[in-house]
Scaffold this motif. Structure first.
Motif, PDB file in Angstrom:
ATOM      1  N   ALA A  28       8.697 -13.710  16.601  1.00  0.00           N
ATOM      2  CA  ALA A  28       7.281 -13.473  16.512  1.00  0.00           C
ATOM      3  C   ALA A  28       6.640 -13.179  15.879  1.00  0.00           C
ATOM      4  N   ARG A  29       5.435 -13.138  16.361  1.00  0.00           N
ATOM      5  CA  ARG A  29       4.584 -12.394  15.250  1.00  0.00           C
ATOM      6  C   ARG A  29       3.397 -11.637  15.726  1.00  0.00           C
ATOM      7  N   ILE A  30       3.008 -10.586  15.691  1.00  0.00           N
ATOM      8  CA  ILE A  30       2.231  -9.394  16.702  1.00  0.00           C
ATOM      9  C   ILE A  30       1.262  -9.160  14.871  1.00  0.00           C
ATOM     10  N   GLU A  31      -0.188  -9.619  15.072  1.00  0.00           N
ATOM     11  CA  GLU A  31      -1.473  -9.284  13.850  1.00  0.00           C
ATOM     12  C   GLU A  31      -2.592  -8.196  15.141  1.00  0.00           C
ATOM     13  N   ALA A  32      -2.629  -7.313  13.832  1.00  0.00           N
ATOM     14  CA  ALA A  32      -3.968  -6.050  13.942  1.00  0.00           C
ATOM     15  C   ALA A  32      -5.386  -5.765  13.035  1.00  0.00           C
ATOM     16  N   THR A  33      -5.597  -5.363  13.791  1.00  0.00           N
ATOM     17  CA  THR A  33      -6.563  -4.085  12.475  1.00  0.00           C
ATOM     18  C   THR A  33      -7.298  -2.980  13.612  1.00  0.00           C
ATOM     19  N   GLY A  34      -7.173  -2.843  12.560  1.00  0.00           N
ATOM     20  CA  GLY A  34      -7.613  -0.604  12.747  1.00  0.00           C
ATOM     21  C   GLY A  34      -8.790  -0.046  12.037  1.00  0.00           C
ATOM     22  N   HIS A  35      -9.375   0.554  12.656  1.00  0.00           N
ATOM     23  CA  HIS A  35     -10.329   1.441  11.652  1.00  0.00           C
ATOM     24  C   HIS A  35      -9.918   2.823  12.031  1.00  0.00           C
ATOM     25  N   HIS A  87     -12.072   8.552  11.959  1.00  0.00           N
ATOM     26  CA  HIS A  87     -13.035   8.944  11.200  1.00  0.00           C
ATOM     27  C   HIS A  87     -13.698   9.090  10.049  1.00  0.00           C
ATOM     28  N   GLY A  88     -13.288   7.839   9.733  1.00  0.00           N
ATOM     29  CA  GLY A  88     -14.004   7.516   7.829  1.00  0.00           C
ATOM     30  C   GLY A  88     -13.976   6.134   7.784  1.00  0.00           C
ATOM     31  N   LEU A  89     -14.568   6.012   6.533  1.00  0.00           N
ATOM     32  CA  LEU A  89     -14.793   4.172   6.309  1.00  0.00           C
ATOM     33  C   LEU A  89     -12.812   3.132   6.055  1.00  0.00           C
ATOM     34  N   GLY A  90     -11.915   3.988   6.442  1.00  0.00           N
ATOM     35  CA  GLY A  90     -10.994   3.132   5.983  1.00  0.00           C
ATOM     36  C   GLY A  90     -10.708   1.931   7.600  1.00  0.00           C
ATOM     37  N   LYS A  91     -10.129   0.911   7.241  1.00  0.00           N
ATOM     38  CA  LYS A  91      -9.737  -0.437   8.121  1.00  0.00           C
ATOM     39  C   LYS A  91      -8.389  -1.182   7.578  1.00  0.00           C
ATOM     40  N   ALA A  92      -7.485  -1.242   8.083  1.00  0.00           N
ATOM     41  CA  ALA A  92      -6.471  -1.689   7.884  1.00  0.00           C
ATOM     42  C   ALA A  92      -5.921  -2.876   9.167  1.00  0.00           C
ATOM     43  N   THR A  93      -5.481  -3.730   7.840  1.00  0.00           N
ATOM     44  CA  THR A  93      -5.127  -4.956   9.414  1.00  0.00           C
ATOM     45  C   THR A  93      -3.565  -5.420   8.937  1.00  0.00           C
ATOM     46  N   ILE A  94      -3.168  -5.699   9.980  1.00  0.00           N
ATOM     47  CA  ILE A  94      -1.215  -5.922   9.958  1.00  0.00           C
ATOM     48  C   ILE A  94      -0.615  -6.741  10.270  1.00  0.00           C
ATOM     49  N   ALA A  95       0.016  -7.711   9.693  1.00  0.00           N
ATOM     50  CA  ALA A  95       0.651  -8.811  10.424  1.00  0.00           C
ATOM     51  C   ALA A  95       2.205  -8.307  10.568  1.00  0.00           C
ATOM     52  N   VAL A  96       2.948  -8.639  11.571  1.00  0.00           N
ATOM     53  CA  VAL A  96       4.567  -8.160  12.143  1.00  0.00           C
ATOM     54  C   VAL A  96       5.460  -9.357  12.086  1.00  0.00           C
ATOM     55  N   ALA A  97       5.979 -10.212  11.331  1.00  0.00           N
ATOM     56  CA  ALA A  97       6.091 -11.307  11.919  1.00  0.00           C
ATOM     57  C   ALA A  97       8.145 -10.731  12.136  1.00  0.00           C
ATOM     58  N   VAL A  98       8.916 -10.842  13.494  1.00  0.00           N
ATOM     59  CA  VAL A  98      10.312 -10.587  13.742  1.00  0.00           C
ATOM     60  C   VAL A  98      10.964 -11.673  13.736  1.00  0.00           C
ATOM     61  N   VAL A  99      12.706 -11.438  13.471  1.00  0.00           N
ATOM     62  CA  VAL A  99      13.571 -13.250  13.986  1.00  0.00           C
ATOM     63  C   VAL A  99      14.508 -11.807  14.404  1.00  0.00           C
ATOM     64  N   LEU A 100      15.089 -12.390  14.930  1.00  0.00           N
ATOM     65  CA  LEU A 100      16.016 -12.431  15.872  1.00  0.00           C
ATOM     66  C   LEU A 100      17.459 -12.454  16.179  1.00  0.00           C
ATOM     67  N   ALA A 133      18.002  -7.886  13.009  1.00  0.00           N
ATOM     68  CA  ALA A 133      16.414  -7.808  13.321  1.00  0.00           C
ATOM     69  C   ALA A 133      15.911  -7.474  11.979  1.00  0.00           C
ATOM     70  N   ARG A 134      14.796  -8.496  11.491  1.00  0.00           N
ATOM     71  CA  ARG A 134      14.117  -9.143  10.204  1.00  0.00           C
ATOM     72  C   ARG A 134      13.309  -8.540  10.415  1.00  0.00           C
ATOM     73  N   MET A 135      11.621  -8.129   9.986  1.00  0.00           N
ATOM     74  CA  MET A 135      10.780  -7.734  10.048  1.00  0.00           C
ATOM     75  C   MET A 135       9.725  -7.695   8.517  1.00  0.00           C
ATOM     76  N   THR A 136       9.226  -8.934   8.336  1.00  0.00           N
ATOM     77  CA  THR A 136       8.558  -9.053   7.214  1.00  0.00           C
ATOM     78  C   THR A 136       6.809  -8.491   7.698  1.00  0.00           C
ATOM     79  N   THR A 137       6.687  -7.406   6.479  1.00  0.00           N
ATOM     80  CA  THR A 137       5.420  -6.759   8.057  1.00  0.00           C
ATOM     81  C   THR A 137       3.883  -7.534   6.510  1.00  0.00           C
ATOM     82  N   ASP A 138       3.057  -7.802   6.406  1.00  0.00           N
ATOM     83  CA  ASP A 138       2.105  -8.039   5.861  1.00  0.00           C
ATOM     84  C   ASP A 138       0.746  -6.945   5.743  1.00  0.00           C
ATOM     85  N   LEU A 139       0.648  -5.984   4.786  1.00  0.00           N
ATOM     86  CA  LEU A 139      -0.277  -4.750   5.638  1.00  0.00           C
ATOM     87  C   LEU A 139      -0.717  -4.849   4.485  1.00  0.00           C
TER      88      LEU A 139
END
Length: 185
Positions: free
Chosen positions: A74-81, A84-97, A112-118
């Protein structure tokens, strides 16, 4: 930045997979996270992290973008702001069971193997990959053990005070480097 984690969980693979397919359960199990809305494979929520005395909130949205039931990927992708600031984060988490070595009927175990692109932009703390990997290890370990818990689907979310303190993890790591240098001298 890419992070990798691997953990053996004392739970049947079907149970852990079912929890990963329920975005509300994923939100309840991830320390510091809250999922406020789920519609199909899309979600809205927030996450809280501590940087020493500072608390950083990110509000965002994401999706379950890949679901391969036959291979338990499975893969979950998200973006957040930053709230109270100008920061932004993107994340993609791939899970293999997969079935863990030593798995038996009487004692089921799942690897459980998780690979996270942050990616952080405008973050209050610029840190290297090794530091972020070390700081994320206890967070991901708690998350995966919660996902394997028999009551993960029905238990209330953990208190936000459970969010990882990235500053303390960073200073612990830097202290261990300083101690090694002193011993070598």
């Amino acid at each position: 930045m890419r992070l990798s984690h691997s953990q053996v969980l004392d739970a049947p693979i079907e149970h852990v997979w079912a929890n990963f397919m329920d975005l509300e359960v994923v939100g309840r199990c991830f320390p510091g996270a809250t999922v406020t809305e789920v519609e199909g494979d899309d979600f809205v929520g927030n996450i809280r992290s501590r940087l020493g005395p500072l608390t950083v909130w990110f509000d965002g949205a994401g999706s379950l973008t890949e679901r391969l039931t036959d291979t338990h990927r499975a893969r979950i992708e998200a973006t957040g702001h930053e709230r109270h600031g100008l920061g932004k984060a993107t994340i993609a988490v791939a899970v293999v069971l997969s079935q863990a070595e030593g798995h038996t009927e009487e004692r089921p175990a799942t690897r459980a193997r998780m690979t996270t692109d942050l990616h952080f932009y405008g973050s209050a703390l610029e840190v290297g990959r090794g530091l972020v990997q070390r700081a994320s290890d206890p967070l991901v370990e708690r998350f995966l053990h919660r996902m394997a818990s028999p009551d993960a689907a029905t238990a209330p979310g953990e208190d936000d005070g459970d969010a990882v303190d990235l500053w303390r993890s960073a200073t612990d790591l830097l202290g261990s480097f300083t101690g090694r240098r002193r011993r070598r001298s």
